[in-house]
Design a protein around this motif. Structure first.
Motif, PDB file in Angstrom:
ATOM      1  N   LEU A   1       0.793  -1.230   0.000  1.00 25.55           N
ATOM      2  CA  LEU A   1       0.000   0.000   0.000  1.00 25.55           C
ATOM      3  C   LEU A   1       0.827   1.283   0.000  1.00 25.55           C
ATOM      4  O   LEU A   1       0.443   2.263  -0.632  1.00 25.55           O
ATOM      5  N   ALA A  50       4.866   4.778  -2.578  1.00 26.88           N
ATOM      6  CA  ALA A  50       4.521   6.186  -2.351  1.00 26.88           C
ATOM      7  C   ALA A  50       5.508   6.853  -1.407  1.00 26.88           C
ATOM      8  O   ALA A  50       5.912   8.001  -1.620  1.00 26.88           O
ATOM      9  N   GLN A  61       2.994  17.201  -8.512  1.00 26.97           N
ATOM     10  CA  GLN A  61       1.878  16.508  -7.903  1.00 26.97           C
ATOM     11  C   GLN A  61       1.826  16.793  -6.402  1.00 26.97           C
ATOM     12  O   GLN A  61       2.847  16.890  -5.736  1.00 26.97           O
ATOM     13  N   LYS A 113       1.021  15.502  -2.540  1.00 23.05           N
ATOM     14  CA  LYS A 113       1.321  14.215  -1.927  1.00 23.05           C
ATOM     15  C   LYS A 113       0.133  13.268  -2.024  1.00 23.05           C
ATOM     16  O   LYS A 113       0.302  12.072  -2.231  1.00 23.05           O
ATOM     17  N   CYS A 114      -1.085  13.806  -1.868  1.00 23.49           N
ATOM     18  CA  CYS A 114      -2.270  12.952  -1.940  1.00 23.49           C
ATOM     19  C   CYS A 114      -2.438  12.357  -3.340  1.00 23.49           C
ATOM     20  O   CYS A 114      -2.699  11.161  -3.489  1.00 23.49           O
ATOM     21  N   SER A 115      -2.270  13.206  -4.356  1.00 25.07           N
ATOM     22  CA  SER A 115      -2.421  12.702  -5.711  1.00 25.07           C
ATOM     23  C   SER A 115      -1.297  11.745  -6.068  1.00 25.07           C
ATOM     24  O   SER A 115      -1.491  10.780  -6.810  1.00 25.07           O
ATOM     25  N   ILE A 146       0.204   9.696  -3.891  1.00 25.12           N
ATOM     26  CA  ILE A 146      -0.129   8.427  -3.234  1.00 25.12           C
ATOM     27  C   ILE A 146      -1.194   7.686  -4.026  1.00 25.12           C
ATOM     28  O   ILE A 146      -1.096   6.477  -4.256  1.00 25.12           O
ATOM     29  N   TYR A 147      -2.207   8.435  -4.487  1.00 31.35           N
ATOM     30  CA  TYR A 147      -3.288   7.801  -5.244  1.00 31.35           C
ATOM     31  C   TYR A 147      -2.761   7.207  -6.552  1.00 31.35           C
ATOM     32  O   TYR A 147      -3.072   6.056  -6.895  1.00 31.35           O
ATOM     33  N   SER A 148      -1.949   7.977  -7.260  1.00 29.60           N
ATOM     34  CA  SER A 148      -1.430   7.480  -8.540  1.00 29.60           C
ATOM     35  C   SER A 148      -0.489   6.293  -8.326  1.00 29.60           C
ATOM     36  O   SER A 148      -0.442   5.363  -9.134  1.00 29.60           O
ATOM     37  N   THR A 149       0.261   6.313  -7.206  1.00 32.55           N
ATOM     38  CA  THR A 149       1.154   5.204  -6.899  1.00 32.55           C
ATOM     39  C   THR A 149       0.370   3.945  -6.563  1.00 32.55           C
ATOM     40  O   THR A 149       0.706   2.840  -7.011  1.00 32.55           O
ATOM     41  N   TRP A 150      -0.695   4.105  -5.752  1.00 36.07           N
ATOM     42  CA  TRP A 150      -1.560   2.963  -5.441  1.00 36.07           C
ATOM     43  C   TRP A 150      -2.144   2.363  -6.719  1.00 36.07           C
ATOM     44  O   TRP A 150      -2.165   1.148  -6.894  1.00 36.07           O
ATOM     45  N   LYS A 151      -2.593   3.242  -7.579  1.00 37.04           N
ATOM     46  CA  LYS A 151      -3.201   2.793  -8.824  1.00 37.04           C
ATOM     47  C   LYS A 151      -2.189   2.001  -9.655  1.00 37.04           C
ATOM     48  O   LYS A 151      -2.488   0.909 -10.166  1.00 37.04           O
TER      49      LYS A 151
END
Length: 493
Positions: A60, A64, A285, A287-289, A291-296
């Motif tokens: 998870l 990130a 980017q 940090k939230c975006s 993390i989201y793109s990394t998760w994806k």
């Protein structure tokens, strides 16, 4: 003045010294867990907690975290977690050891892929300076990393052995010399961690002098602290995303512009050294975006067909490694020779593994994957057969050292081979591929430590043989997909 090639090697030396001290110290304590904390299975349970947390965190958050704080500071944070875990062994009770195990699980999930990224980074820097393709040195540098890892085990385990053996009482030495054949009826492949048997032979697992054990813990924590200082002051951060763009000719022009942009930021950044010593932030980017793109990207990678087929091999690598760390150290070393010999046995394990990792990496870079794979499977199966057939007696106790030689050789083959297969199959996605590889390796650790107190050693060996054969079949299917992918890419170009 040092030329650019020498500067790369200098940075490589500082990086290598840091992981040498870190890994050596942490694993010296981990190798003792199933022995010194054998009562109520606390050592194995805490290690299982460590690697269960590693799997979840690695899937998870590891990619990130590396992107947000950078590889250098990710490594330093991990080292702080290792120190906390080592010090928790001063008070090996559930409220102290389990929370520390959770933290070090986070460290294990992040430290391994970070170190592989550093190894690939320095390989590419060196390749640039000598004017050769990246692939020429990537496999060898990863092999050197695993060789350095094994050397760290040799140093730290010999240090642990010297301290524990030096503190061994004369009474315990006499006890060891007077063992009879019946002492080994619950050792080796017949070790099932029966609480009654364990309690009767507790002196074989726990050092008689608490002072010597405390000294081992203090020395190992101090070594990790020194490693953190080295990384903080002498190691530059890296940007894996920028490097990965250079693996294809299509992206090289983009990277030249990025390097020129970096060069304008500082008066001393004038050449290829920029590539090897600066951190370039390519996108603004949040940090939230990120993390989201990394998760994806991570979940997309986890469920891609080639990664699914390679997962059993990575899992098996972790199961085999932790088999040496947990089962061999307890069921063969402590049960037969005594806990003070764990350090010496693991130094043997590491030395043979280090030599085989370098040799197999060189062979891989020259003849490809298939021949090293056949060699690995052959030695691995032979090693398991040897463990199943050997019966320990007071006359052949020295054979215990041979078991560490054979398993160490196999471990040294699989570590660089499986990691480099991931790097080769996913050349443009190392930031995600290596953490996912690491996640499956750590899952293997979780499996081994999780079933440690529930299964006898012989059952574990048969189970591991099954996982090995399944892994080879799955790899064959993955290799076929890789071949088809390369053919399609060649046709499109």
């Amino acid at each position: 003045m040092l030329d650019n090639k020498q500067k790369v090697l200098k940075k490589l030396a500082f990086y290598s010294l840091g992981y040498f001290l870190t890994y050596g110290s942490y694993y010296a304590i981990l190798f003792l867990q199933s022995s010194i904390n054998i009562e109520e299975g606390l050592g194995a349970t805490s290690a299982a907690v460590t690697y269960c947390c590693s799997v979840g965190f690695g899937l998870l958050l590891t990619p990130a975290i590396i992107r947000i704080v950078g590889a250098k500071y990710a490594a330093i944070i991990c080292q702080a977690m290792y120190i906390f875990y080592v010090l928790a062994n001063y008070y090996p009770i559930v409220p102290a050891l389990v929370p520390a195990s959770v933290l070090v699980g986070v460290g294990e999930a992040t430290m391994w892929p970070t170190m592989i990224l550093f190894s690939v980074h320095y390989a590419r820097c060196y390749a640039k300076q000598v004017g050769k393709p990246n692939s020429t040195y990537e496999t060898e540098f990863v092999g050197y990393f695993f060789f350095g890892f094994q050397l760290s085990q040799i140093f730290s385990n010999l240090l642990s052995y010297a301290i524990l053996y030096g503190g061994k009482s004369k009474q315990n030495l006499t006890f060891a010399r007077n063992q009879t054949k019946s002492d080994f009826s619950s050792c080796g492949i017949h070790d099932c961690q029966n609480p009654n048997v364990t309690q009767q032979n507790i002196d074989m697992y726990i050092p008689t002098s608490q002072l010597t054990l405390n000294l081992v813990i203090g020395v190992m924590a101090g070594m990790i602290f020194v490693a953190a200082i080295i990384y903080l002051t002498l190691v530059n951060d890296i940007n894996p995303a920028l490097e990965q763009n250079e693996t294809t000719s299509h992206d090289r022009a983009i990277n030249r512009r990025a390097l020129l942009k970096t060069a304008r930021k500082g008066p001393n950044d004038k050449n290829l050294e920029d590539y090897c010593e600066t951190l370039e932030v390519n996108t603004p980017q949040s940090k939230c975006s990120m993390i989201y793109s990394t998760w994806k990207a991570t979940f997309r990678h986890v469920f891609c067909p080639k990664q699914i087929l390679l997962a059993p091999f990575a899992l098996y690598s972790g199961v085999l490694m932790s088999f040496g760390y947990s089962e061999l150290t307890r069921a063969f070393t402590s049960c037969i020779l005594g806990v003070d010999q764990v350090g010496l046995c693991m130094a043997i394990f590491a030395s043979t593994g280090g030599v085989s990792s370098v040799l197999i990496s060189k062979l891989y870079s020259r003849v490809g994957r298939n021949i090293p794979l056949i060699i690995g499977v052959s030695i691995d199966v032979s090693s398991y057969m040897f463990l199943l057939l050997w019966k320990p007696t007071s006359e052949n106790m020295g054979v215990v050292y041979v078991t560490f030689i054979t398993v160490g050789i196999v471990n040294g083959i699989w570590q660089p081979l499986i990691s480099e297969i991931h790097g080769e199959f996913f050349p443009h996605n190392h930031e995600v591929a290596f953490p996912v590889w690491n996640m499956w390796v750590l899952a293997g650790f979780a499996v081994q430590y999780g079933w440690s107190t529930s299964l006898c050693v012989n059952v574990k060996i048969y189970t591991q043989l099954g996982i090995l054969f399944f892994s080879v079949l799955a790899y064959g299917a993955a290799n076929r997909l890789q071949t088809k992918t390369k053919k399609l890419q060649h046709q499109n170009h």
